[in-house]
Motif scaffolding. Sequence first.
Motif, PDB file in Angstrom:
ATOM      1  N   TRP A  10      36.863   6.580  -5.601  1.00 22.93           N
ATOM      2  CA  TRP A  10      35.914   6.995  -6.633  1.00 22.93           C
ATOM      3  C   TRP A  10      36.298   8.113  -7.381  1.00 22.93           C
ATOM      4  O   TRP A  10      35.832   7.799  -8.817  1.00 22.93           O
ATOM      5  CB  TRP A  10      34.606   7.411  -5.926  1.00 22.93           C
ATOM      6  CG  TRP A  10      33.606   6.215  -5.261  1.00 22.93           C
ATOM      7  CD1 TRP A  10      33.602   5.966  -3.996  1.00 22.93           C
ATOM      8  CD2 TRP A  10      33.074   5.480  -6.124  1.00 22.93           C
ATOM      9  NE1 TRP A  10      32.917   4.621  -4.097  1.00 22.93           N
ATOM     10  CE2 TRP A  10      32.411   4.374  -5.212  1.00 22.93           C
ATOM     11  CE3 TRP A  10      32.593   5.132  -7.504  1.00 22.93           C
ATOM     12  CZ2 TRP A  10      31.818   3.137  -5.630  1.00 22.93           C
ATOM     13  CZ3 TRP A  10      31.897   3.985  -7.909  1.00 22.93           C
ATOM     14  CH2 TRP A  10      31.526   2.991  -7.023  1.00 22.93           C
ATOM     15  N   ALA A  44      24.211  10.718  -3.477  1.00 20.73           N
ATOM     16  CA  ALA A  44      25.271   9.642  -3.882  1.00 20.73           C
ATOM     17  C   ALA A  44      25.361   9.700  -5.293  1.00 20.73           C
ATOM     18  O   ALA A  44      25.152   8.378  -5.873  1.00 20.73           O
ATOM     19  CB  ALA A  44      25.375   8.463  -3.199  1.00 20.73           C
ATOM     20  N   ASN A  50      21.159  10.173 -12.742  1.00 18.80           N
ATOM     21  CA  ASN A  50      19.915  10.585 -12.372  1.00 18.80           C
ATOM     22  C   ASN A  50      19.516  11.864 -12.292  1.00 18.80           C
ATOM     23  O   ASN A  50      18.364  12.369 -12.544  1.00 18.80           O
ATOM     24  CB  ASN A  50      19.546   9.918 -10.870  1.00 18.80           C
ATOM     25  CG  ASN A  50      19.572   8.450 -10.900  1.00 18.80           C
ATOM     26  OD1 ASN A  50      19.392   7.695 -11.561  1.00 18.80           O
ATOM     27  ND2 ASN A  50      20.574   7.944  -9.535  1.00 18.80           N
ATOM     28  N   ASP A  65      27.588  14.185  -3.840  1.00 19.13           N
ATOM     29  CA  ASP A  65      28.396  13.205  -3.706  1.00 19.13           C
ATOM     30  C   ASP A  65      29.681  13.502  -3.117  1.00 19.13           C
ATOM     31  O   ASP A  65      30.172  14.752  -3.144  1.00 19.13           O
ATOM     32  CB  ASP A  65      28.767  12.499  -5.086  1.00 19.13           C
ATOM     33  CG  ASP A  65      29.381  10.945  -5.180  1.00 19.13           C
ATOM     34  OD1 ASP A  65      28.421  10.046  -5.439  1.00 19.13           O
ATOM     35  OD2 ASP A  65      30.631  10.958  -4.908  1.00 19.13           O
ATOM     36  N   LEU A  66      30.591  12.485  -2.549  1.00 20.00           N
ATOM     37  CA  LEU A  66      31.881  12.755  -1.757  1.00 20.00           C
ATOM     38  C   LEU A  66      32.743  12.848  -2.749  1.00 20.00           C
ATOM     39  O   LEU A  66      34.048  13.472  -2.574  1.00 20.00           O
ATOM     40  CB  LEU A  66      32.016  11.469  -1.242  1.00 20.00           C
ATOM     41  CG  LEU A  66      33.019  11.154   0.129  1.00 20.00           C
ATOM     42  CD1 LEU A  66      32.501  12.388   1.019  1.00 20.00           C
ATOM     43  CD2 LEU A  66      33.138   9.903   0.715  1.00 20.00           C
ATOM     44  N   ILE A  92      27.243  12.897   2.830  1.00 13.35           N
ATOM     45  CA  ILE A  92      25.873  12.526   2.976  1.00 13.35           C
ATOM     46  C   ILE A  92      25.599  11.789   4.293  1.00 13.35           C
ATOM     47  O   ILE A  92      24.415  11.784   4.868  1.00 13.35           O
ATOM     48  CB  ILE A  92      24.989  11.834   1.814  1.00 13.35           C
ATOM     49  CG1 ILE A  92      25.718  10.487   1.560  1.00 13.35           C
ATOM     50  CG2 ILE A  92      25.025  12.704   0.664  1.00 13.35           C
ATOM     51  CD1 ILE A  92      24.825   9.879   0.416  1.00 13.35           C
ATOM     52  N   ILE A  93      26.441  10.927   4.819  1.00 18.39           N
ATOM     53  CA  ILE A  93      26.440  10.355   6.025  1.00 18.39           C
ATOM     54  C   ILE A  93      26.416  11.447   7.202  1.00 18.39           C
ATOM     55  O   ILE A  93      25.479  11.637   8.077  1.00 18.39           O
ATOM     56  CB  ILE A  93      27.404   9.029   6.396  1.00 18.39           C
ATOM     57  CG1 ILE A  93      27.235   8.313   5.209  1.00 18.39           C
ATOM     58  CG2 ILE A  93      27.089   8.560   7.417  1.00 18.39           C
ATOM     59  CD1 ILE A  93      26.061   7.394   5.053  1.00 18.39           C
ATOM     60  N   SER A 108      20.650   5.610  -6.119  1.00 16.78           N
ATOM     61  CA  SER A 108      20.986   4.187  -6.883  1.00 16.78           C
ATOM     62  C   SER A 108      22.371   3.703  -6.654  1.00 16.78           C
ATOM     63  O   SER A 108      23.221   4.508  -6.644  1.00 16.78           O
ATOM     64  CB  SER A 108      20.724   4.500  -8.642  1.00 16.78           C
ATOM     65  OG  SER A 108      21.672   5.395  -8.895  1.00 16.78           O
ATOM     66  N   TYR A 109      22.534   2.600  -6.100  1.00 20.02           N
ATOM     67  CA  TYR A 109      23.608   1.742  -6.165  1.00 20.02           C
ATOM     68  C   TYR A 109      24.549   2.470  -4.806  1.00 20.02           C
ATOM     69  O   TYR A 109      25.688   2.652  -5.149  1.00 20.02           O
ATOM     70  CB  TYR A 109      24.362   1.896  -7.543  1.00 20.02           C
ATOM     71  CG  TYR A 109      23.670   0.731  -8.538  1.00 20.02           C
ATOM     72  CD1 TYR A 109      23.642  -0.395  -8.274  1.00 20.02           C
ATOM     73  CD2 TYR A 109      22.780   1.659  -9.391  1.00 20.02           C
ATOM     74  CE1 TYR A 109      22.772  -1.096  -9.334  1.00 20.02           C
ATOM     75  CE2 TYR A 109      21.996   0.975 -10.194  1.00 20.02           C
ATOM     76  CZ  TYR A 109      21.882  -0.282  -9.933  1.00 20.02           C
ATOM     77  OH  TYR A 109      21.047  -1.223 -10.844  1.00 20.02           O
ATOM     78  N   PHE A 110      23.679   2.903  -3.827  1.00 20.97           N
ATOM     79  CA  PHE A 110      24.452   2.986  -2.614  1.00 20.97           C
ATOM     80  C   PHE A 110      23.498   2.776  -1.634  1.00 20.97           C
ATOM     81  O   PHE A 110      22.140   2.954  -1.711  1.00 20.97           O
ATOM     82  CB  PHE A 110      24.561   4.605  -2.771  1.00 20.97           C
ATOM     83  CG  PHE A 110      24.958   5.484  -1.347  1.00 20.97           C
ATOM     84  CD1 PHE A 110      26.295   5.445  -1.117  1.00 20.97           C
ATOM     85  CD2 PHE A 110      24.145   5.770  -0.216  1.00 20.97           C
ATOM     86  CE1 PHE A 110      27.006   5.740  -0.031  1.00 20.97           C
ATOM     87  CE2 PHE A 110      24.698   6.270   0.782  1.00 20.97           C
ATOM     88  CZ  PHE A 110      26.089   6.471   0.900  1.00 20.97           C
TER      89      PHE A 110
HETATM   90  C1  LIG Z   1      28.376   2.875  -6.855  1.00 16.61           C
HETATM   91  S1  LIG Z   1      28.501   4.452  -7.084  1.00 16.61           S
HETATM   92  C2  LIG Z   1      26.835   4.935  -7.453  1.00 16.61           C
HETATM   93  C3  LIG Z   1      26.785   6.360  -8.147  1.00 16.61           C
HETATM   94  C4  LIG Z   1      25.486   6.852  -8.902  1.00 16.61           C
HETATM   95  N1  LIG Z   1      24.207   6.730  -7.833  1.00 16.61           N
HETATM   96  C5  LIG Z   1      25.121   5.635  -9.778  1.00 16.61           C
HETATM   97  O1  LIG Z   1      24.239   4.873  -9.664  1.00 16.61           O
HETATM   98  O2  LIG Z   1      25.854   5.495 -10.748  1.00 16.61           O
HETATM   99  C6  LIG Z   1      28.555   5.052  -5.231  1.00 16.61           C
HETATM  100  C7  LIG Z   1      28.652   6.358  -4.913  1.00 16.61           C
HETATM  101  O3  LIG Z   1      28.481   6.804  -3.447  1.00 16.61           O
HETATM  102  C8  LIG Z   1      29.447   7.981  -3.267  1.00 16.61           C
HETATM  103  N2  LIG Z   1      29.515   8.057  -1.586  1.00 16.61           N
HETATM  104  C9  LIG Z   1      30.174   7.031  -1.014  1.00 16.61           C
HETATM  105  N3  LIG Z   1      30.127   7.358   0.458  1.00 16.61           N
HETATM  106  C10 LIG Z   1      29.565   8.691   0.350  1.00 16.61           C
HETATM  107  C11 LIG Z   1      29.197   9.552   1.408  1.00 16.61           C
HETATM  108  N4  LIG Z   1      29.413   9.147   2.719  1.00 16.61           N
HETATM  109  N5  LIG Z   1      28.709  10.754   1.231  1.00 16.61           N
HETATM  110  C12 LIG Z   1      28.372  11.027  -0.367  1.00 16.61           C
HETATM  111  N6  LIG Z   1      28.816  10.299  -1.076  1.00 16.61           N
HETATM  112  C13 LIG Z   1      29.148   8.945  -0.927  1.00 16.61           C
HETATM  113  C14 LIG Z   1      30.642   7.685  -3.774  1.00 16.61           C
HETATM  114  O4  LIG Z   1      31.407   8.569  -4.149  1.00 16.61           O
HETATM  115  C15 LIG Z   1      29.993   7.116  -5.109  1.00 16.61           C
HETATM  116  O5  LIG Z   1      29.830   8.137  -6.472  1.00 16.61           O
END
Ligand SMILES: C[S@@+](CC[C@H](N)C(=O)[O-])C[C@H]1O[C@@H](n2cnc3c(N)ncnc32)[C@H](O)[C@@H]1O
Length: 192
Positions: A10, A44, A50, A65-66, A92-93, A108-110
Amino acid sequence: MSNDELQTQWDARYAKNSDIPQACQALREFSHLLPAQGHALDLASGMGGNALLLAKYGLTTSAWDLSPVGIEKLNNLATQQSLIVDGQVRDIINNPPAANSFDVIVVSYFLERQLFPALLAALKPSGLLFYETFVRDKPQGVGPSNPDYLLEQNELLALCDGLVIRAYREEGLIGDVSSGVRNVAMLVGEGV
Ligand SMILES: C[S@@+](CC[C@H](N)C(=O)[O-])C[C@H]1O[C@@H](n2cnc3c(N)ncnc32)[C@H](O)[C@@H]1O
């Protein structure tokens, strides 16, 4: 994939992305449901489309976010737009939001199904969850192909059982699939 690998992936994507991030459609379409004040979380968040909208609406806004690159870009964008967003690098997990801590949560999208009990518990009474992500029954080749990251029919409703559903959209593949919103499900739910 390990967290280190996810972060690297990412970070690389966000490093070469110079777009201004947009809020998801569910939040844009149903922004009139937002409270006038309170604490909002973009979970995320990536580069925080958002979060920027939530802050524009006057909410005290956090974004987690990670990806350090995504969060740095968000914090810079917020400063440029004279908005206050508390962007934090956070897994966040392993470190989900505490119970009863937010008035608004946007995802969104997570999709991590195991997170839903903590998400619903993190809403304050009458708090709102905005959720939008890809479905399995999508006509276009956009989004992930791994079914683990795709919602089954009505699955978002089931995951949010216990909320009062204020808005829901999941159109499936009926009718003219070249029209409408076909690739995602979106939900706005209110905590009790
Ligand atoms: C598809 S992107 C979506 C980003 C944003 N919500 C959007 O709609 O554009 C997924 C996001 O989830 C984050 N992510 C994945 N695993 C994560 C975790 N365990 N903790 C925090 N963030 C995480 C990734 O770094 C990435 O930014």
